[in-house]
Design a protein around this motif. Structure first.
Motif, mmCIF file in Angstrom:
data_model
loop_
_atom_site.group_PDB
_atom_site.id
_atom_site.type_symbol
_atom_site.label_atom_id
_atom_site.label_comp_id
_atom_site.label_asym_id
_atom_site.label_seq_id
_atom_site.Cartn_x
_atom_site.Cartn_y
_atom_site.Cartn_z
ATOM 1 N N ASN A 1 32.634 75.851 -25.976
ATOM 2 C CA ASN A 1 32.359 77.156 -26.598
ATOM 3 C C ASN A 1 32.192 76.930 -28.096
ATOM 4 O O ASN A 1 32.892 77.488 -28.918
ATOM 5 C CB ASN A 1 33.499 78.147 -26.329
ATOM 6 C CG ASN A 1 34.774 77.751 -27.066
ATOM 7 O OD1 ASN A 1 35.038 76.563 -27.253
ATOM 8 N ND2 ASN A 1 35.561 78.724 -27.478
ATOM 9 N N ASN B 1 31.297 80.466 -29.770
ATOM 10 C CA ASN B 1 30.120 81.163 -29.258
ATOM 11 C C ASN B 1 30.508 82.048 -28.082
ATOM 12 O O ASN B 1 31.329 81.669 -27.250
ATOM 13 C CB ASN B 1 29.063 80.155 -28.801
ATOM 14 C CG ASN B 1 28.253 79.619 -29.973
ATOM 15 O OD1 ASN B 1 27.858 80.375 -30.850
ATOM 16 N ND2 ASN B 1 28.025 78.323 -29.988
ATOM 17 N N ASP C 1 28.684 76.689 -23.195
ATOM 18 C CA ASP C 1 27.776 75.729 -22.580
ATOM 19 C C ASP C 1 28.528 74.963 -21.507
ATOM 20 O O ASP C 1 29.646 74.488 -21.739
ATOM 21 C CB ASP C 1 27.243 74.738 -23.614
ATOM 22 C CG ASP C 1 26.188 75.356 -24.510
ATOM 23 O OD1 ASP C 1 26.207 76.583 -24.661
ATOM 24 O OD2 ASP C 1 25.360 74.614 -25.047
ATOM 25 N N ASN D 1 23.359 77.149 -23.279
ATOM 26 C CA ASN D 1 23.028 78.319 -24.098
ATOM 27 C C ASN D 1 22.837 77.980 -25.577
ATOM 28 O O ASN D 1 22.040 78.613 -26.263
ATOM 29 C CB ASN D 1 24.133 79.372 -23.960
ATOM 30 C CG ASN D 1 24.278 79.862 -22.531
ATOM 31 O OD1 ASN D 1 23.360 80.429 -21.966
ATOM 32 N ND2 ASN D 1 25.442 79.629 -21.928
ATOM 33 N N ASN D 2 23.582 77.012 -26.062
ATOM 34 C CA ASN D 2 23.547 76.703 -27.485
ATOM 35 C C ASN D 2 23.063 75.286 -27.766
ATOM 36 O O ASN D 2 23.218 74.782 -28.871
ATOM 37 C CB ASN D 2 24.962 76.883 -28.072
ATOM 38 C CG ASN D 2 25.539 78.242 -27.718
ATOM 39 O OD1 ASN D 2 25.089 79.262 -28.217
ATOM 40 N ND2 ASN D 2 26.535 78.257 -26.837
ATOM 41 N N ASN D 3 22.489 74.635 -26.753
ATOM 42 C CA ASN D 3 21.946 73.276 -26.884
ATOM 43 C C ASN D 3 22.988 72.264 -27.341
ATOM 44 O O ASN D 3 22.653 71.279 -28.020
ATOM 45 C CB ASN D 3 20.755 73.259 -27.849
ATOM 46 C CG ASN D 3 19.555 73.987 -27.279
ATOM 47 O OD1 ASN D 3 19.251 73.866 -26.088
ATOM 48 N ND2 ASN D 3 18.882 74.765 -28.105
ATOM 49 N N THR E 1 36.747 75.759 -31.576
ATOM 50 C CA THR E 1 35.917 75.151 -30.543
ATOM 51 C C THR E 1 36.816 74.469 -29.526
ATOM 52 O O THR E 1 37.738 73.746 -29.893
ATOM 53 C CB THR E 1 34.955 74.105 -31.140
ATOM 54 O OG1 THR E 1 34.022 74.753 -31.987
ATOM 55 C CG2 THR E 1 34.196 73.377 -30.042
#
Length: 399
Positions: free
Chosen positions: A49, A53, A57, A93-95, A388
């Motif tokens: 995360n 985010n 992912d 989602n966030n590469n 994170t």
């Protein structure tokens, strides 16, 4: 470069000539019959995360590698490693995993000719390399993924000097772990790179390492230079280490071209049951961020590199980083609990101070089958005091 290429072609031609002789032909067949096959079937799951985010992912991959090396034939060996990766489930989602796990396909990562004469070895072609400044991904380290990155290189290694290994090499191509949804393929490595590496253990209980790397960029104004020193001294069951890395990256503004980092590390048993410890410290100068070298394995070079996020944080300019861990072995399971903090001037850095902690558990069912689980939590001072969490699970069967 042309001379090196011609040399490798000459080696291949020599094998062909030997094979035309009746006796040599049988020996050549034997060298293939007596060759060694090894490989790995592997699955990797990861969740992140990144910086809190809202959508995390997640990715699950399956693949592995198959390696083969012939037996010696007139001091020649031929080796190859085939790698394959397939994404089973992907919520990118966030590469976050775009450069390492999010790649499907297959690649011939190693295809080399190895020739040894006396104390000198010449290795030419696609190959994995493991040195402080030039390194493929390393199993058990932060750089580990489903596949390894690789180099097309020409290396000469000599051991004529007692207790000393000297290696000089040229690198012209590089294969990343993943790129744009595919497994990495071999591409030009800038305009080529040169390196020289030395390792010496002539002094009892002391190992010394030194390396220089020169990367010629396609644009000469972006050239990079790296120099590295490391000393490891063993006292009983304890090991004390020191490191120094300096880099110059001409692509940056002049006052941030140069970077330096110093490091200290101690590890060994605690003297309580079977517990072990590791404590490491890195301090960088006020100039620019430190360039760690070539290949994803170099993210593990700094002593304070974290098991998941590697050494990017302590490589920042003007940062002091301290990491400590306790090693807990219980039968077939080895666990490591660790914490760390990197302090940085908040007005000059996007992340500010960074705190991290995690736990790693490794279970070996036997010498072939193993499971590893890592969870790491990172808290950044900027932006907006965000966190994170990253989880990785590795399942591996080696043969």
């Amino acid at each position: 470069m042309k001379k090196v290429t011609s040399l490798s072609l000459s080696m291949a031609a020599a094998i062909t000539v030997f094979a035309t002789n009746g006796i040599a032909k049988e020996n050549l067949i034997d060298s293939f019959k007596n060759g060694k096959i090894s490989g790995e079937i592997k699955s990797v799951y990861s969740h992140s995360n990144f910086l809190e985010n809202k959508k995390s992912d997640n990715i699950t991959t399956l693949g592995g590698s198959l390696s083969y090396e012939t037996d010696s034939f007139y001091n020649f060996k031929l080796g190859a490693t085939f790698q394959t990766s397939h994404v089973l489930d992907d919520e990118n989602n966030n590469n976050v995993f775009a450069s390492d796990l999010d790649g499907s396909g297959s690649v011939l990562s190693e295809f080399y000719l190895d020739y040894k004469i006396s104390n000198t070895t010449i290795k030419a072609g696609r190959q994995f390399i493991y040195t402080p400044l030039v390194s493929s991904a390393i199993d058990g380290k932060a750089s580990e993924r489903l596949t390894k990155d690789s180099f097309q290189a020409y290396l000469i290694t000599n051991e004529d000097v007692p207790d000393t290994v000297l290696t000089a090499g040229y690198i012209d191509k590089y294969q990343a772990q993943a790129y744009d949804g595919d497994i990495g393929s071999f591409e030009d490595f800038e305009d080529g790179a040169y390196t020289i590496y030395a390792k010496n253990n002539s002094i009892e209980n002391l190992i010394l390492q030194a390396q220089y790397l020169k990367v010629n960029a396609n644009d000469n104004s972006n050239d990079r230079d790296n120099i590295y020193f490391q000393a490891d001294y063993t006292m009983g069951a304890h090991t004390f280490s020191a490191q120094y890395l300096a880099s110059t990256d001409k692509s940056r503004i002049s006052k941030e071209e140069d970077g330096e980092v110093y490091g200290l590390k101690a590890s060994g048993p605690l003297g309580i049951w079977k517990l072990g410890y590791i404590v490491s410290f890195n301090s960088s100068t006020e100039d620019g961020d430190v360039d760690l070298g070539a290949g994803t394995g170099t993210t593990d070079t700094l002593f304070t590199a974290m098991p998941v996020n590697g050494g990017g944080v302590p490589a920042r300019a003007d940062a002091d980083t301290l990491v400590g861990g306790i090693i807990i072995p219980i039968e077939q399971i080895t666990s490591v609990i660790y914490i760390g903090e990197s302090r940085k001037d908040k007005d000059e850095d996007l992340l500010g101070d960074v705190k991290a902690g995690g736990i790693m558990a490794m279970y070996s069912y036997n010498k072939n089958l193993s499971l590893k689980v890592i969870h790491e939590h990172v808290k950044t001072e900027h932006p907006l005091d965000e966190d994170t969490d990253v989880t990785r699970v590795y399942l591996s069967f080696k043969f």
